[in-house]
Design a protein around this motif. Structure first.
Motif, PDB file in Angstrom:
ATOM      1  N   GLY A 163      -7.784  13.056  -1.612  1.00  0.00           N
ATOM      2  CA  GLY A 163      -7.282  12.570  -0.295  1.00  0.00           C
ATOM      3  C   GLY A 163      -7.542  13.224   0.942  1.00  0.00           C
ATOM      4  O   GLY A 163      -6.795  13.100   1.952  1.00  0.00           O
ATOM      5  N   TRP A 173       0.876  -1.033  -0.018  1.00  0.00           N
ATOM      6  CA  TRP A 173       0.144   0.035   0.044  1.00  0.00           C
ATOM      7  C   TRP A 173       0.771   1.276   0.044  1.00  0.00           C
ATOM      8  O   TRP A 173       1.367   1.577   1.065  1.00  0.00           O
ATOM      9  CB  TRP A 173      -0.921  -0.014   1.268  1.00  0.00           C
ATOM     10  N   GLY A 181      -7.412  11.710   8.618  1.00  0.00           N
ATOM     11  CA  GLY A 181      -7.066  10.541   9.568  1.00  0.00           C
ATOM     12  C   GLY A 181      -5.353  10.641   9.713  1.00  0.00           C
ATOM     13  O   GLY A 181      -4.887  10.286  11.059  1.00  0.00           O
ATOM     14  N   ALA A 182      -4.747  11.396   8.991  1.00  0.00           N
ATOM     15  CA  ALA A 182      -3.357  11.320   9.242  1.00  0.00           C
ATOM     16  C   ALA A 182      -3.180  12.544  10.411  1.00  0.00           C
ATOM     17  O   ALA A 182      -2.326  12.326  11.293  1.00  0.00           O
ATOM     18  CB  ALA A 182      -2.457  11.955   8.058  1.00  0.00           C
ATOM     19  N   ARG A 213      -6.663   2.907   5.993  1.00  0.00           N
ATOM     20  CA  ARG A 213      -5.362   2.529   6.153  1.00  0.00           C
ATOM     21  C   ARG A 213      -4.688   3.619   7.038  1.00  0.00           C
ATOM     22  O   ARG A 213      -3.826   3.161   7.861  1.00  0.00           O
ATOM     23  CB  ARG A 213      -4.581   2.520   4.707  1.00  0.00           C
ATOM     24  N   VAL A 214      -5.259   4.837   7.157  1.00  0.00           N
ATOM     25  CA  VAL A 214      -4.732   5.902   8.044  1.00  0.00           C
ATOM     26  C   VAL A 214      -5.398   5.935   9.443  1.00  0.00           C
ATOM     27  O   VAL A 214      -4.642   6.322  10.278  1.00  0.00           O
ATOM     28  CB  VAL A 214      -4.642   7.076   7.234  1.00  0.00           C
ATOM     29  N   HIS A 235      -7.595  10.700   3.972  1.00  0.00           N
ATOM     30  CA  HIS A 235      -6.418  10.352   4.563  1.00  0.00           C
ATOM     31  C   HIS A 235      -5.494  11.691   5.249  1.00  0.00           C
ATOM     32  O   HIS A 235      -5.143  11.563   6.310  1.00  0.00           O
ATOM     33  CB  HIS A 235      -5.255  10.159   3.278  1.00  0.00           C
ATOM     34  N   GLU A 261     -10.073   3.506   0.855  1.00  0.00           N
ATOM     35  CA  GLU A 261      -8.965   2.664   1.397  1.00  0.00           C
ATOM     36  C   GLU A 261      -8.177   3.484   2.075  1.00  0.00           C
ATOM     37  O   GLU A 261      -7.340   3.100   3.121  1.00  0.00           O
ATOM     38  CB  GLU A 261      -8.291   1.726   0.638  1.00  0.00           C
ATOM     39  N   GLU A 262      -7.826   4.821   1.578  1.00  0.00           N
ATOM     40  CA  GLU A 262      -7.096   6.095   2.204  1.00  0.00           C
ATOM     41  C   GLU A 262      -7.619   6.239   3.421  1.00  0.00           C
ATOM     42  O   GLU A 262      -6.689   6.076   4.503  1.00  0.00           O
ATOM     43  CB  GLU A 262      -6.933   7.146   1.433  1.00  0.00           C
ATOM     44  N   ALA A 263      -8.781   6.057   3.894  1.00  0.00           N
ATOM     45  CA  ALA A 263      -9.286   6.424   5.152  1.00  0.00           C
ATOM     46  C   ALA A 263      -9.034   5.344   6.224  1.00  0.00           C
ATOM     47  O   ALA A 263      -8.722   5.246   7.484  1.00  0.00           O
ATOM     48  CB  ALA A 263     -10.739   6.826   5.353  1.00  0.00           C
ATOM     49  N   LEU A 266      -0.338  10.412  -2.201  1.00  0.00           N
ATOM     50  CA  LEU A 266      -0.462  10.486  -0.595  1.00  0.00           C
ATOM     51  C   LEU A 266       0.407  11.628   0.059  1.00  0.00           C
ATOM     52  O   LEU A 266      -0.030  12.483   0.617  1.00  0.00           O
ATOM     53  CB  LEU A 266      -0.888   9.359   0.245  1.00  0.00           C
TER      54      LEU A 266
END
Length: 356
Positions: A343, A199, A349-350, A255-256, A346, A251-253, A204
């Motif tokens: 993004g 991933w 979330g980041a 995973r983070v 992400h 998936e970006e959300a 990102l």
């Protein structure tokens, strides 16, 4: 004599149209089906059909949705998930393959049973949305296969869904070709292949950071999770609003997000009559199949909402469409971070992940 209210009469008319459409599509298929014949079967005017559905495509999708939702009511839900990925994919494949038509089924009726969309979307909008839906479906299956482990299983999920979709297409167009037991066995075997799944989306690192805030908000009272069927607690976590053509960003959300943090995916569309029905059909169908194989606890930190715009409006999005991508971070009922555009999930979330 009992007089029906306007709402009751509209419901009766709609039910009659759907019943007639189901017969028409089962007999002729989508392409050759005629709205005039549907109206005749329902003993209604052509105008009465169009007053409930904008066109034949929306009507076909409504028939499929009714079929999927009705079958889901009678299907048992798993209380214990399969022990291994191999077993899980075998059970999932067998469950998915139950929809395939039998050798003796009429061709049109078989395609209806298989939820076939062949020839239904031939413009530019349909394929783009279908591709995004497939990515979200693969993510839901991958989350179940990963079970919190740090080994990504999205490529495996995509490969399994590709195999099953191919089997479904052949069964609908060439009844009798292929053995479902062989297909299920092949799906089991796919779990043993090392796909070197990583991933690392290249965009990102360049996503615009989320901005912090402290905004009060009042989410809609009844927001229901499509996966569990339970109300969603929106007091804490990451809320991502995605248009039908941005579902791959889910998936970006996922995973983070921090371990144990709830991620709520709210799916919106600018075309509720057709794109909205397509989204509802595919996700309801996918979730129904997954719930028969995996216990609801599998997705305990992931919520999926089909939003009519109310949830999006509650965070300040007044004009949503198929390209919408926006996210907020919520803590104790207060919005503490916002991001919009590519993004967004992400970014929020980041920011949250970096906050104690």
């Amino acid at each position: 004599m009992v007089r029906l209210t306007r709402v009751q009469q509209q419901a009766r008319t709609r039910a009659a149209v759907l019943a007639a459409a189901r017969e028409e599509f089962a007999e002729h298929g989508f392409g050759p089906a005629k709205v005039d014949r549907i109206a005749e079967r329902a003993e209604l005017t052509r105008g009465a059909v169009y007053s409930n559905f904008p066109g034949k495509r929306a009507l076909y999708l409504a028939v499929l949705i009714e079929q999927v939702e009705r079958s889901a009511e009678d299907e048992p839900r798993a209380t214990v998930s399969p022990i291994s990925r191999v077993d899980a994919l075998g059970v999932f494949a067998r469950t998915w393959l139950e929809r395939l038509p039998l050798v003796g089924d009429p061709a049109a009726g078989g395609r209806l049973r298989a939820r076939s969309l062949d020839g239904v979307f031939e413009d530019d909008r349909g394929p783009a949305t279908l591709a995004q839906l497939a990515r979200l479906e693969a993510l839901l299956l991958a989350v179940a296969l990963e079970r919190g482990a740090p080994i990504r299983q999205v490529r495996l999920a995509e490969l399994v869904l590709t195999t099953l979709a191919g089997a479904g297409h052949l069964a609908a167009t060439s009844p009798g070709f292929g053995d479902p037991f062989d297909v299920a066995h092949a799906c089991r075997h796919l779990a043993t292949i090392d796909l070197d799944d990583t991933w690392a989306p290249p965009h990102l690192p360049y996503v615009t950071p989320a901005h912090t805030c402290r905004d009060s908000w009042a989410p809609p009272a009844e927001v229901v999770d499509l996966i569990s069927g339970e109300p969603v607690d929106l007091g804490n976590g990451l809320l991502v609003v995605l248009g039908a053509n941005r579902l791959g960003a889910a998936e970006e959300a996922v995973r983070v997000a921090r371990s144990g943090e709830q991620v709520t995916l709210a799916v919106v569309t600018g075309d509720p009559e057709e794109t909205g029905r397509l989204v509802r059909l595919r996700l309801t169908d996918a979730v129904g199949c997954l719930r028969r194989v995996f216990a609801a606890e599998t997705w305990r930190h992931l919520r999926l909402v089909l939003d009519d715009g109310a949830l999006a409006a509650s965070i300040g999005l007044q004009d949503v469409g198929d390209e919408t991508e926006s996210a907020v971070g919520v803590r104790d009922g207060v919005i503490v971070a916002r991001a919009h555009g590519r993004g967004a999930g992400h970014a929020v979330g980041a920011r949250k992940a970096a906050t104690p």
